[in-house]
Design an enzyme around this catalytic site. Structure first.
Site, mmCIF file in Angstrom:
data_model
loop_
_atom_site.group_PDB
_atom_site.id
_atom_site.type_symbol
_atom_site.label_atom_id
_atom_site.label_comp_id
_atom_site.label_asym_id
_atom_site.label_seq_id
_atom_site.Cartn_x
_atom_site.Cartn_y
_atom_site.Cartn_z
ATOM 1 N N GLY A 69 12.220 -50.807 16.244
ATOM 2 C CA GLY A 69 11.216 -50.934 14.709
ATOM 3 C C GLY A 69 13.137 -50.839 13.898
ATOM 4 N N THR A 70 13.631 -50.234 14.714
ATOM 5 C CA THR A 70 15.148 -50.121 14.080
ATOM 6 C C THR A 70 16.025 -51.434 13.875
ATOM 7 O OG1 THR A 70 14.769 -47.288 14.413
ATOM 8 C CG2 THR A 70 17.216 -48.518 13.761
ATOM 9 N N ASN A 148 5.438 -42.561 7.263
ATOM 10 C CA ASN A 148 5.033 -41.747 8.520
ATOM 11 C C ASN A 148 5.077 -40.896 8.079
ATOM 12 O OD1 ASN A 148 7.906 -42.425 8.012
ATOM 13 N ND2 ASN A 148 8.447 -41.259 9.274
ATOM 14 N N GLN A 176 4.690 -48.265 10.149
ATOM 15 C CA GLN A 176 3.420 -47.826 10.809
ATOM 16 C C GLN A 176 2.003 -48.429 10.543
ATOM 17 O OE1 GLN A 176 3.642 -44.531 12.089
ATOM 18 N NE2 GLN A 176 5.521 -44.025 12.098
ATOM 19 N N SER A 196 6.500 -52.497 15.736
ATOM 20 C CA SER A 196 7.124 -51.771 16.481
ATOM 21 C C SER A 196 6.347 -51.288 17.677
ATOM 22 C CB SER A 196 7.940 -50.424 16.716
ATOM 23 O OG SER A 196 8.397 -49.952 16.958
ATOM 24 N N HIS A 198 5.430 -49.464 20.472
ATOM 25 C CA HIS A 198 5.431 -48.222 20.314
ATOM 26 C C HIS A 198 4.606 -47.891 19.722
ATOM 27 C CE1 HIS A 198 7.982 -44.663 18.596
ATOM 28 N NE2 HIS A 198 8.571 -46.367 18.828
ATOM 29 N N THR A 234 18.496 -61.462 26.859
ATOM 30 C CA THR A 234 17.056 -62.620 27.278
ATOM 31 C C THR A 234 16.231 -61.315 27.044
ATOM 32 O OG1 THR A 234 18.835 -62.693 29.325
ATOM 33 C CG2 THR A 234 16.539 -61.952 30.051
ATOM 34 N N CYS A 322 14.959 -29.256 12.787
ATOM 35 C CA CYS A 322 15.497 -28.150 12.982
ATOM 36 C C CYS A 322 17.081 -29.540 12.891
ATOM 37 C CB CYS A 322 15.878 -27.932 14.032
ATOM 38 S SG CYS A 322 16.649 -26.251 14.527
HETATM 39 N N1 PLP Z 1 9.796 -47.574 10.361
HETATM 40 C C1 PLP Z 1 9.317 -46.542 10.242
HETATM 41 C C2 PLP Z 1 7.985 -46.083 9.058
HETATM 42 C C3 PLP Z 1 8.280 -45.648 11.543
HETATM 43 O O1 PLP Z 1 7.856 -44.427 11.717
HETATM 44 C C4 PLP Z 1 9.301 -46.139 12.588
HETATM 45 C C5 PLP Z 1 9.439 -44.791 13.866
HETATM 46 O O2 PLP Z 1 8.821 -43.730 13.600
HETATM 47 C C6 PLP Z 1 10.338 -47.007 12.696
HETATM 48 C C7 PLP Z 1 10.876 -47.701 11.233
HETATM 49 C C8 PLP Z 1 11.534 -47.149 13.575
HETATM 50 O O3 PLP Z 1 10.720 -47.877 15.346
HETATM 51 P P1 PLP Z 1 11.856 -47.742 16.748
HETATM 52 O O4 PLP Z 1 11.444 -46.519 16.647
HETATM 53 O O5 PLP Z 1 11.040 -48.725 16.867
HETATM 54 O O6 PLP Z 1 12.731 -47.455 16.537
#
Ligand code: PLP
Length: 384
Positions: A69-70, A148, A176, A196, A198, A234, A322
């Site tokens: 997602g990042t 999130n 999310q 994303s 996962h 790839t 933390c």
């Molecule tokens: N954006 C949101 C709202 C998320 O909750 C997350 C992951 O917690 C991300 C982006 C990042 O996704 P990834 O962990 O696949 O990089």
């Protein structure tokens, strides 16, 4: 173990694992290879693209597979900045994920100007603020669909419409939201959307970026011509196949997400509010993901509570993290105007279709006791 942290990550669905395994074993061909062994992999990637497109109701050609997602978030913003270099201004909110916030902060250090939209105590932005923030030189507006931490839903349809009317590219971080709420990209003028794997029962390390066919795109990863020349590297065939299957299952389970999973969350939240004193819900009660419950619990510290619950087999998240030895209250809860103390006493529980009524029942036995224990310990600590 009772896993109530599905906004952090999710279990891989058994059907997803089955679907991806052949591509980690005998079907290891490179999708770019010209012979049939490679073409078989390319066909599987194509099917996955159709499955993701079907969940979002867009065209398969608008889906780019990425690594997380990042990466999707970063790529959308970088593309908009690169293709319109005269525009040096961005708009986003104070409650975004760090994949947006840290990137925007890094851009600010490189000379870009960022307007940070505030949220109210429900975690919602004011659309008038958005309207006012957009300028001639705004390169992109990026707003998350669902938060999130609290699950609060931003009014994305309206925000996208405002951006369209001003000719400003619009990105939504829907990491999310996808798989939890119905999304129909035919109805909303969104330029970029991140999701994303996962978070929706596919493995970690695979994700997608939707880029509307009307939007110009410049690749973030420059290399081979993969992903219609939009992302070099790839293809991670097995994980892409997994994401496709997860998207298909998510589409089929959307109804369940909004009924059974929502009922689990509501029962959990309601019973906890009734049985434990001084507990409040963080975020908007109605404009919220069906699976998320963020609770402020007076007289506890969330890190201590996480440890107690961990010993009792429950996984959830804290409203503080933390950092460098000190407890940093969540930036989301702080932006909503909550005190450090409330943020430090907040816990997030997030459910999925793999949770059962029985688990919720057990959690409701364990959590009130743990809260009482921690409150008593903290009272004793204060008295001493
Ligand atoms: N954006 C949101 C709202 C998320 O909750 C997350 C992951 O917690 C991300 C982006 C990042 O996704 P990834 O962990 O696949 O990089």
């Amino acid at each position: 173990m009772i896993y109530l942290d599905n906004n952090a990550t999710t279990q891989v669905a058994p059907e997803v694992l089955q679907e991806m395994l052949p591509f980690l074993q005998e079907q290891y061909g490179n999708p770019s290879s010209a012979y049939s062994f490679g073409k078989h992999a390319a066909k599987a990637v194509h099917t996955a693209r159709e499955q993701v497109a079907s969940l979002l109701r867009c065209d398969p050609s608008e889906v780019i597979f990425t690594s997380c997602g990042t990466e999707s978030d970063n790529s959308a913003i970088q593309s908009a900045l690169l293709l319109d270099p005269d525009r040096k201004h961005l708009v986003t909110s104070r409650v975004e994920h760090s994949a947006i916030i840290k990137h925007a902060e890094a851009l600010a250090r490189r000379g870009y100007e960022v307007t940070w939209l505030d949220v109210n105590s429900d975690g919602l932005i004011d659309l008038n603020d958005l309207e006012r923030a957009i300028r001639e030189d705004t390169a992109i507006v990026s707003l998350m669909w669902a938060n999130n931490e609290t699950g609060t839903l931003f009014p994305i349809e309206e925000a996208a419409e405002i951006c369209r009317s001003k000719g400003t590219p619009f990105h939504t971080d829907a990491v999310q939201a996808v798989g939890k709420i119905d999304i129909d990209l035919r109805q909303i003028p969104i330029n970029f959307l991140s999701l994303s794997g996962h978070k929706l029962h596919a493995p970690k390390g695979v994700a997608a970026l939707y880029v509307s066919r009307k939007t110009k795109f410049s690749p973030y990863l420059i290399g081979g011509g993969q992903e219609n020349k939009k992302r070099g590297g790839t293809e991670n065939t097995a994980s892409i196949v997994a994401l496709g299957k997860a998207a298909e299952l998510a589409a089929a389970a959307l109804q369940e997400e909004n009924s059974r999973v929502k009922n689990l969350r509501d029962r959990f939240e309601q019973e906890l509010l009734e049985t434990v004193s001084s507990v409040q819900v963080n975020g908007h009660r109605a404009y919220r993901l069906p699976n998320t419950s963020s609770l402020a619990i007076e007289g506890i510290d969330s890190e201590g509570m996480l440890m107690l619950l961990d010993q009792r087999g429950i996984c959830c998240s804290a409203g503080s993290a933390c950092t460098a030895g000190s407890l940093e209250p969540s930036h989301v809860l702080r932006a909503m105007g909550y005190s450090n103390e409330r943020a430090r006493g907040s816990l997030r529980f997030s459910f999925s279709r793999f949770n059962s009524e029985q688990e919720v029942g057990q959690a409701l036995q364990i959590i009130p006791n743990a809260i009482e224990k921690l409150r008593a310990m903290n009272r004793g600590f204060l008295a001493a």
